[in-house]
Each structure stands twice: as C-alpha cells, then as structure tokens.
Design a protein around this motif. Structure first.
Motif: not given
Lengths: 345, 345
Positions: A245, A250, A288-293, A295, B180, B200-204, B244
């Motif tokens: 990422v 996270s 739920y929170p995600m790093p992509y969103f 930033e 993006k 570029g993300n992680v999804i919980p 990813p």
C-alpha cells in the motif's frame, strides 16, 4: 492572537517535511519567517510556499538562531546532532524521529491523548511513531471511560513510512507484477542484508530485530503506547507487517477493557464524538476504513468494532490513518498548535 | 498397493480444480479412470492430463456412476445439488466448499490434525476453509503438547481465494497503480453492492457480514477451528482482511497455551518436526515466511514465534501457506490419500 513564530523545518525536502509545509499553510499556522533546512546537498534549492520563494539552507547549529519552533524530520542522527543545538538557541523542537521518544525528560505527545505532558518539556518534544499515534487516538477515549488492560495489534503498514525510494520500489514492481524475481533494494530495511519484493507480497519485518524476536518497530509501538497513555503496566504486544500500500496504515486491534458490561454500542457512541476520530462502522453499508480512502485525510478512521465472542472484556476493531499526516506531519503541527494554546510557545 | 480408483473432479476447469489435477499427477494418486466434470458450458472441452486427453463432461447425477472418489470444487450450490447424488452412487465425496462443513454428520478434516474423524464419514467429507487449514496445522502440535485456550488471528489473505476474476482485478489495477479510481467489480464480494480497489489497498471484508459484525469468513475460521480441533469451548476470534497478494495467505496469530513455563524454544522445537510444517524462524538471517515465496509450495510455513511480553501463557506467530494448495487442492487430495491409508476407500 496576532503573535507569529519563526518556524524552521529540518528535512524540508523529505516526504514528511513536504507534508509539514503543506499542512502549516493549510492550517494557517502563525509562522513569521520560515526557515527551510536540509542537508548541504539540498542547500540553495528554491521551494515555493504559499506563493513565496524560500531558499533551502544547510541545517547547522547556527541556522537555529532566532527560531521559535523547529520541526525535525530528517532522521534520528540529524536530530541527535542538532535538536539540542536548536533548543539551546531558544527554539522548541518537535522531533519526528525516534531519537528522543523514550527519553524520560522528553514528552512524547499526541495532543488528543496527553497534551498536558507538554508542560514538562525542556526544549524537545517527541512526535511518536506513525503506527502508535493512530492507535492511541482510538484507544484513549476507551481507556478514559472503561479502562484498558490489554492490547494486541497486528499492523498492515504502507511503504511511504519507509520513504520515497520504498514508494518507487512498490510502484515500479506493481507495474510489472507478472514478472517474477523483481529487483528489490529497499524493503524491508535498506541497511539490512536481504531485500524482498513488496508488490504481491507482505513482509513481516519493519525495522531491525531485537534479541527477543520482536522488531524495533514493534517495540516502538509497545513502549510508546505505554508512555503516551501513562500505562506502564499495560499488557501490549505488536506484530508489524509491511503491505503493498502506498500510504495509509491499517491496524487490527484487540483490546480488553476493565469495566464490566461494556457493549459495542457504548464504544461506537464514545468514538463517534471522540477528538480526531471518524467512525466508519456500518457493515450493512459495507462501511469500514480502508487505507486507499484515508490518503490525505486528517482523521483516524475506526470501524469493524466487535465484541469478542468469548472474553467478557474483549473487543476487536480496525483502525486506519494516513501515516504521513496524523502519523507524522499533522501530529507534529498539532503539537505546535497545542504549545501555542497552552501558552508554552 | 495396486488398487486404483475411478476419480471425478467437479469444477475441473476452475482454479482449484486445475490444482487438484496437477497435484493428483504429481503425487501419483492411484486414479484409474479420471472423470473431469464441469458446467454444461464447459462440457466437450479437452484437457490434457499426464499426456492423455480427457473430455470434460457435464456434472449430472448420472455422471457419478462407478466413481470411487469425487473432489468437489465448483461452489456451494453445485455441492448441495450433487454431493449426495454422488455418494448415493457409491462415491466418497471430498467437498471443498462450505456447503457441509458445519454439518454434524460430515467430518471436517485436515489430515495432520484429525485424520481419525474420517472413520465417521457417511459419504461426504468436507475440506475446511483455506485460512482455517493452515492455522490448525500450526496449532495442533502445540495443543497436543501444551494445551490451547485462546486464539486471536488477523489474516492477510490473497485474492486468488476469490477466483480468477479477482486475480485479474488485482493484476490489471496493479499495472496502473498510479491511476486513481480504478474500476472495481469483484472485491470484496462480487454479489455485494459496493466494490473497492485492491491494488494499493487492504479490504477488511471477506465474504458478507453476519449480524454480530463478524463476516462469514471470520465465522468460518472460528467455527471450523473448534470443530477440527475438537475444542468446542476454545476462545477464538478472527479478523479477516484481503491484501493485494495473488496467492498465499498470511496470518498473525496470538495464542495462549495451558501449561506453565513453555518457552519459544519449546514451540520452535515442536514445530520443526511437525507434520506438514516448515519452520522459517531466524530473525538474525531475516528468515520468516512470506506469501511471495510460499506459492506452489505444499508446506505451512511458520515463523516470528515470540513470547508475549506480559501474558505468562501467550505466544505470537506468523503463519503462511499457498491458499490454493494446502488451503484447498492439496488438503483435499491428502484427505483422499488418508482414506486409502485408513482402508476406508
């Protein structure tokens, strides 16, 4: 308040230094003169801030003459060499490296948690590790209301914490993800002997190993959390993992509170109005929170709050924040703002 | 042993079906005739196995006439429709879907852990969820020697568990990682309303949510672990997260044992000789498991074993395996091999 402060940024050309400059402008921090300091190599370069050109100067002891507040973000060795020089010359230093964090004479501050510690400052204030900051912002409101006895955290940390070269390594490897055996030179730790691909991989090593099998990153999270929250006896363990990422750490966090009969609804209600927190917790809406969103966002995002199925006092949650902002630049500036509010600066 | 078995593979064209065929050949599984079954759409296609051409047949009840063992890996609804039809016709079914896993009449088997449960089979044996299998392989030797009272796991799961379309989504998004707002149509769950980028993300979120805030993937890990290990009262909680990575699930696992004075050295020694396990644990050599290097490997890799700093009974570890092999195809074939060894087949 019309008072303005001569402000220095050490490491002005780095990733965090750049974010500090951006945020100082965005938050209308009352800087009078701005001194942008960096290594000799960068000296002479021009940087435009808010329409005005600034020339990078070499970071030397003398460069801090007349400085009121100095943000350090140029690595631990620079802080060790220059932070005391700056404070000797009357500046208050906000240090973003690990150089002084565990020094008993240096407050380690996340304003939402322990602003009062700023009054004990003796010229240097330490900004905690990125992965620590976002966690304590989430845990402090819970501790205050319900107590906190145990924390187990597994992190999913972005590469930008390891600098621009690590971002480049991830990006270039990602663009050729089908390629086997990519060149890896930066991660997990540049100075270590072995380097591993980060695209299409996760690496359970951030920073070097201690003798007990934990990495220094993991020790930072454990020790800094205890210090910031004033919980020397907290049971806390961390597993720190690098993921592919770019920006946004996270954390999967298990906690045990001390009071009985606490519910998920109680914790959600508490965090919904907590300082610096944005609650993003609605499974029915896939929220739920995600790093992509996360930033470029200032908040610490919290979601996936669940009651542990077997522990009366146990809860699980998922915490995400921009590691360069709340994890670094933003928290440093919030420390400076708190120094002004508390009339220390 | 010269006995050979007529072997059917349902879902022969899928990712796991393909791995089952590969592994049957590689492990010299004693198959006589091979029946490759799939949907009507795929019927008639040719697949070469070990130099011989096979024609895909449509999976119908009648297709199982004369079959000794049938591997099902074509989704829960196909298993629900056809597994009993197959067993009625004399086949033993090894089902790789979640259709029958929690059925009290169906053994849920990881041979390293509960091979003896195969003797209770009534025609169908369930293969556990990928993230569960690798964890119980690691935990069973510890439970046997030292007892096991608590498990807290946070996963780092690869996209291949969500099928070929998810792999394509990760790969194509990775190749344009700087872009993006990429198109996302598959993850976290194809049938859900919202889809999020994975590069570029992680999804919980893996699978849909239950009312208690845990996802079904998390419930699978919790319930299946209790069933396989015969520990109905185990305190266990899971947080399942998609990362990813193409192939290879990673897990950060905290456990509490029941015996006193257990050391990291004890656990390392135990796991070094445990069935199905490869210990990769030497921080001084930066040796620890990573998904990138687990692809196409049969073993469950374990490393980063640490004593919890405050819990007398607590340990942390890091477990990685190829989710398509030990997490699916390989374990299914090992079940069939155990059925032969135990003279059930």
């Amino acid at each position: 308040m019309s008072q303005k402060f001569t402000t220095a940024i050490v490491g002005a050309t780095g990733a965090v230094g750049q974010k500090i400059i951006e945020k100082l402008v965005e938050r209308s921090f009352p800087f009078a003169d701005l001194k942008l300091l960096a290594s000799k190599k960068s000296a002479g370069k021009q940087i435009e801030v808010n329409g005005k050109n600034y020339t990078i100067e070499e970071a030397t002891p003398e460069a801090f003459e007349g400085v009121d507040i100095a943000f350090f973000s140029a690595g631990g060795s620079i802080s060790k060499a220059l932070a005391k020089e700056a404070s000797k010359r009357g500046a208050i230093v906000v240090d973003n490296t690990s150089a002084f964090r565990m020094d008993p004479d240096v407050p380690l501050v996340v304003p939402e948690v322990n602003k009062q510690a700023l009054h004990e400052q003796q010229g240097i204030i330490a900004n905690p590790n990125c992965s620590t900051i976002q966690m304590v912002v989430a845990l402090e409101p819970i501790r205050k209301q319900y107590g906190l006895s145990k924390v187990i955290v597994s992190t999913y940390q972005a590469v930008s914490g390891a600098g621009a070269a690590a971002i480049h390594e991830l990006t270039s490897q990602s663009e050729r993800i089908a390629e086997k055996q990519p060149t890896s030179e930066i991660l997990p730790v540049k100075s270590e002997e072995k380097h591993f691909p980060i695209a299409g991989n996760v690496i359970p090593q951030i920073d070097v190993f201690n003798e007990d099998g934990f990495t220094f990153e993991e020790h930072k999270m454990m020790n800094e959390t205890k210090k910031i929250m004033s919980l020397p006896d907290l049971s806390i363990a961390a597993t720190c993992v690098r993921v592919p990422v770019v920006t946004g750490h996270s954390e999967s966090v298990y906690i045990e509170v001390e009071k009985e009969n606490v519910t998920v609804a109680d914790i959600k209600q508490l965090l919904a109005s907590a300082e610096g927190v944005t609650l993003q917790d609605d499974p029915s809406e896939q929220l739920y929170p995600m790093p992509y969103f996360s930033e470029d966002e200032d908040a610490v995002f919290i979601g996936r709050i669940r009651k542990d199925p077997s522990s009366e006092y146990g809860f699980h949650m998922w915490i995400v924040a921009d590691n360069l902002l709340k994890g670094a630049a933003l928290n440093s500036i919030q420390i400076a703002e708190a120094l002004i509010d508390e009339k220390i600066l």
